[in-house]
Design a protein around this motif. Structure first.
Motif, PDB file in Angstrom:
ATOM      1  N   UNK A 192      -0.122  17.669   2.654  1.00 52.59           N
ATOM      2  CA  UNK A 192      -0.994  18.353   1.703  1.00 52.59           C
ATOM      3  C   UNK A 192      -0.151  19.008   0.625  1.00 52.59           C
ATOM      4  N   UNK A 193      -0.618  18.895  -0.621  1.00 50.09           N
ATOM      5  CA  UNK A 193       0.057  19.510  -1.757  1.00 50.09           C
ATOM      6  C   UNK A 193      -0.919  20.489  -2.407  1.00 50.09           C
ATOM      7  N   UNK A 194      -0.447  21.693  -2.638  1.00 51.79           N
ATOM      8  CA  UNK A 194      -1.301  22.739  -3.198  1.00 51.79           C
ATOM      9  C   UNK A 194      -0.603  23.335  -4.415  1.00 51.79           C
ATOM     10  N   UNK A 195      -1.273  23.278  -5.557  1.00 52.52           N
ATOM     11  CA  UNK A 195      -0.695  23.812  -6.782  1.00 52.52           C
ATOM     12  C   UNK A 195      -1.666  23.673  -7.927  1.00 52.52           C
TER      13      UNK A 195
ATOM     14  N   UNK B  32       0.825  -1.201   0.000  1.00 53.70           N
ATOM     15  CA  UNK B  32       0.000   0.000   0.000  1.00 53.70           C
ATOM     16  C   UNK B  32       0.863   1.257   0.000  1.00 53.70           C
ATOM     17  N   UNK B  33       0.428   2.299  -0.714  1.00 53.75           N
ATOM     18  CA  UNK B  33       1.242   3.519  -0.790  1.00 53.75           C
ATOM     19  C   UNK B  33       1.098   4.443   0.413  1.00 53.75           C
ATOM     20  N   UNK B  34       0.247   4.077   1.354  1.00 57.16           N
ATOM     21  CA  UNK B  34       0.100   4.855   2.578  1.00 57.16           C
ATOM     22  C   UNK B  34       0.242   3.940   3.783  1.00 57.16           C
ATOM     23  N   UNK B  35       0.960   4.402   4.788  1.00 55.19           N
ATOM     24  CA  UNK B  35       1.069   3.647   6.032  1.00 55.19           C
ATOM     25  C   UNK B  35      -0.238   3.772   6.814  1.00 55.19           C
ATOM     26  N   UNK B  36      -0.400   2.906   7.768  1.00 51.18           N
ATOM     27  CA  UNK B  36      -1.611   2.858   8.585  1.00 51.18           C
ATOM     28  C   UNK B  36      -1.942   4.235   9.167  1.00 51.18           C
ATOM     29  N   UNK B  37      -3.150   4.724   8.875  1.00 48.45           N
ATOM     30  CA  UNK B  37      -3.601   5.982   9.435  1.00 48.45           C
ATOM     31  C   UNK B  37      -3.130   7.233   8.723  1.00 48.45           C
ATOM     32  N   UNK B  38      -2.319   7.090   7.671  1.00 49.86           N
ATOM     33  CA  UNK B  38      -1.810   8.254   6.954  1.00 49.86           C
ATOM     34  C   UNK B  38      -2.776   8.690   5.841  1.00 49.86           C
ATOM     35  N   UNK B  39      -2.630   9.940   5.413  1.00 54.70           N
ATOM     36  CA  UNK B  39      -3.481  10.459   4.349  1.00 54.70           C
ATOM     37  C   UNK B  39      -2.733  11.524   3.554  1.00 54.70           C
ATOM     38  N   UNK B  40      -3.204  11.749   2.333  1.00 50.67           N
ATOM     39  CA  UNK B  40      -2.652  12.774   1.437  1.00 50.67           C
ATOM     40  C   UNK B  40      -3.809  13.643   0.971  1.00 50.67           C
ATOM     41  N   UNK B  41      -3.613  14.946   1.004  1.00 45.64           N
ATOM     42  CA  UNK B  41      -4.621  15.862   0.459  1.00 45.64           C
ATOM     43  C   UNK B  41      -4.004  16.652  -0.680  1.00 45.64           C
ATOM     44  N   UNK B  42      -4.690  16.658  -1.809  1.00 46.79           N
ATOM     45  CA  UNK B  42      -4.267  17.430  -2.972  1.00 46.79           C
ATOM     46  C   UNK B  42      -5.281  18.537  -3.207  1.00 46.79           C
ATOM     47  N   UNK B  43      -4.793  19.737  -3.484  1.00 46.17           N
ATOM     48  CA  UNK B  43      -5.684  20.881  -3.684  1.00 46.17           C
ATOM     49  C   UNK B  43      -5.211  21.661  -4.904  1.00 46.17           C
ATOM     50  N   UNK B  44      -6.022  21.622  -5.969  1.00 44.69           N
ATOM     51  CA  UNK B  44      -5.702  22.384  -7.174  1.00 44.69           C
ATOM     52  C   UNK B  44      -6.123  23.840  -6.990  1.00 44.69           C
ATOM     53  N   UNK B  45      -5.268  24.743  -7.389  1.00 42.55           N
ATOM     54  CA  UNK B  45      -5.515  26.172  -7.178  1.00 42.55           C
ATOM     55  C   UNK B  45      -6.190  26.848  -8.370  1.00 42.55           C
ATOM     56  N   UNK B  46      -6.461  26.114  -9.438  1.00 38.17           N
ATOM     57  CA  UNK B  46      -7.086  26.699 -10.625  1.00 38.17           C
ATOM     58  C   UNK B  46      -8.511  27.166 -10.310  1.00 38.17           C
ATOM     59  N   UNK B  47      -8.905  28.258 -10.917  1.00 39.85           N
ATOM     60  CA  UNK B  47     -10.258  28.769 -10.718  1.00 39.85           C
ATOM     61  C   UNK B  47     -11.293  27.840 -11.367  1.00 39.85           C
ATOM     62  N   UNK B  48     -12.416  27.691 -10.721  1.00 37.71           N
ATOM     63  CA  UNK B  48     -13.555  27.033 -11.339  1.00 37.71           C
ATOM     64  C   UNK B  48     -13.662  25.534 -11.171  1.00 37.71           C
ATOM     65  N   UNK B  49     -12.693  24.893 -10.554  1.00 33.26           N
ATOM     66  CA  UNK B  49     -12.758  23.440 -10.431  1.00 33.26           C
ATOM     67  C   UNK B  49     -13.690  22.993  -9.309  1.00 33.26           C
ATOM     68  N   UNK B  50     -13.831  23.802  -8.284  1.00 27.34           N
ATOM     69  CA  UNK B  50     -14.680  23.412  -7.165  1.00 27.34           C
ATOM     70  C   UNK B  50     -14.193  22.134  -6.507  1.00 27.34           C
ATOM     71  N   UNK B  51     -15.141  21.278  -6.113  1.00 32.04           N
ATOM     72  CA  UNK B  51     -14.763  20.043  -5.421  1.00 32.04           C
ATOM     73  C   UNK B  51     -13.982  19.089  -6.312  1.00 32.04           C
ATOM     74  N   UNK B  52     -14.120  19.235  -7.648  1.00 29.10           N
ATOM     75  CA  UNK B  52     -13.368  18.375  -8.566  1.00 29.10           C
ATOM     76  C   UNK B  52     -11.871  18.636  -8.502  1.00 29.10           C
ATOM     77  N   UNK B  53     -11.478  19.733  -7.845  1.00 29.27           N
ATOM     78  CA  UNK B  53     -10.065  20.068  -7.717  1.00 29.27           C
ATOM     79  C   UNK B  53      -9.486  19.767  -6.359  1.00 29.27           C
ATOM     80  N   UNK B  54     -10.186  18.923  -5.582  1.00 27.33           N
ATOM     81  CA  UNK B  54      -9.647  18.485  -4.284  1.00 27.33           C
ATOM     82  C   UNK B  54      -9.760  16.976  -4.163  1.00 27.33           C
ATOM     83  N   UNK B  55      -8.741  16.396  -3.558  1.00 28.81           N
ATOM     84  CA  UNK B  55      -8.708  14.943  -3.380  1.00 28.81           C
ATOM     85  C   UNK B  55      -8.140  14.628  -2.000  1.00 28.81           C
ATOM     86  N   UNK B  56      -8.854  13.848  -1.229  1.00 28.46           N
ATOM     87  CA  UNK B  56      -8.342  13.350   0.042  1.00 28.46           C
ATOM     88  C   UNK B  56      -8.192  11.842  -0.083  1.00 28.46           C
TER      89      UNK B  56
END
Length: 253
Positions: free
Chosen positions: A212-215, A166-190
């Motif tokens: 968390x990665x923001x870009x 598995x690419x994540x250890x027990x209890x870990x998480x990654x959050x991705x946040x796209x900064x482009x205008x207009x994507x709304x929830x489609x531009x976030x991933x947990x």
């Protein structure tokens, strides 16, 4: 999103890069290939998928058995072969019916599943060619964001291919946040692995990750596809960078 039109557009753009590039040029993001090998891989892949759909196969097709799986030697004819392969995917889906079950490496899926899969194969391999040629890869935020979501949908197959690591250890998480205008929830991933779970899941919800990665969606796509290191982008990283590195180390296709 019109996946069919986007597949044809991305295939044409990929073909123009190949047409103007040195066939022997090494592709750093696909270390074992040059431009010619990248071209053959993508072009044959479309015909492989089309044949699976058209023949209503219930098991994988040996790539050596793909009909017309090798491009012509003449450059213009080879580009036509490339374009024809993408069209064959769309024709096979139309003829079989978009909802007709088809074999995929994720298990049976509607035949239309392959259009989106081949589209994002095209975007990523176009990025490979652009980066090899020293250009600047561009992609609409909507298409880049959908590419991230599509990749995350493939995680079960990726985990199985990589020996169930598995690419994540027990209890870990990654959050991705796209900064482009207009994507709304489609531009976030947990993306998370709940404590004690042996699976990784994801959603579009806003959340706080171990890292968390923001870009831009384009930069995030290149990062999650392991095409460009985060350090070479404008992505901002917050939290435990080791969690992200572990993700990168265990998500190679």
């Amino acid at each position: 999103m019109d996946y069919a039109a986007a597949l044809l557009d991305e295939t044409r753009a990929f073909g123009e890069l190949i047409r103007t590039g040195n066939p022997e040029l090494a592709v750093p993001t696909c270390p074992e290939w040059n431009l010619t090998q990248l071209f053959r891989h993508f072009g044959r892949g479309n015909r492989w998928a089309a044949q699976i759909i058209a023949d209503r196969m219930d098991s994988p097709l040996d790539p050596r058995d793909v009909i017309d799986g090798k491009p012509p030697a003449e450059p213009d004819a080879a580009i036509e072969w490339l374009h024809d392969g993408a069209q064959r995917v769309l024709d096979a889906v139309a003829q079989s019916g978009p909802d007709t079950p088809a074999w995929t490496f994720m298990g049976p899926r509607p035949a239309s599943w392959w259009v989106r899969r081949r589209l994002h194969e095209a975007t990523v391999h176009r990025a490979d060619a652009v980066l090899a040629l020293g250009g600047d890869f561009s992609l609409s935020p909507e298409l880049a964001a959908d590419g991230i979501s599509e990749l995350l949908d493939l995680i079960p197959a990726l985990v199985a291919r990589n020996g169930h690591a598995l690419p994540l250890a027990d209890g870990h998480s990654v959050h991705l946040h796209a900064t482009d205008d207009g994507l709304g929830s489609a531009g976030e991933w947990t993306i998370s692995r709940p404590a004690g779970a042996d699976t990784v899941s994801w959603s579009h919800e806003h959340g706080k990750g171990s890292v968390a990665l923001r870009g831009s969606a384009r930069d995030l796509l290149l990062a999650v596809m392991r095409r460009v290191p985060v350090a070479d982008t404008d992505i901002a990283v917050f939290g435990d960078a080791a969690v992200w590195q572990n993700w990168v180390d265990h998500t190679a296709f």
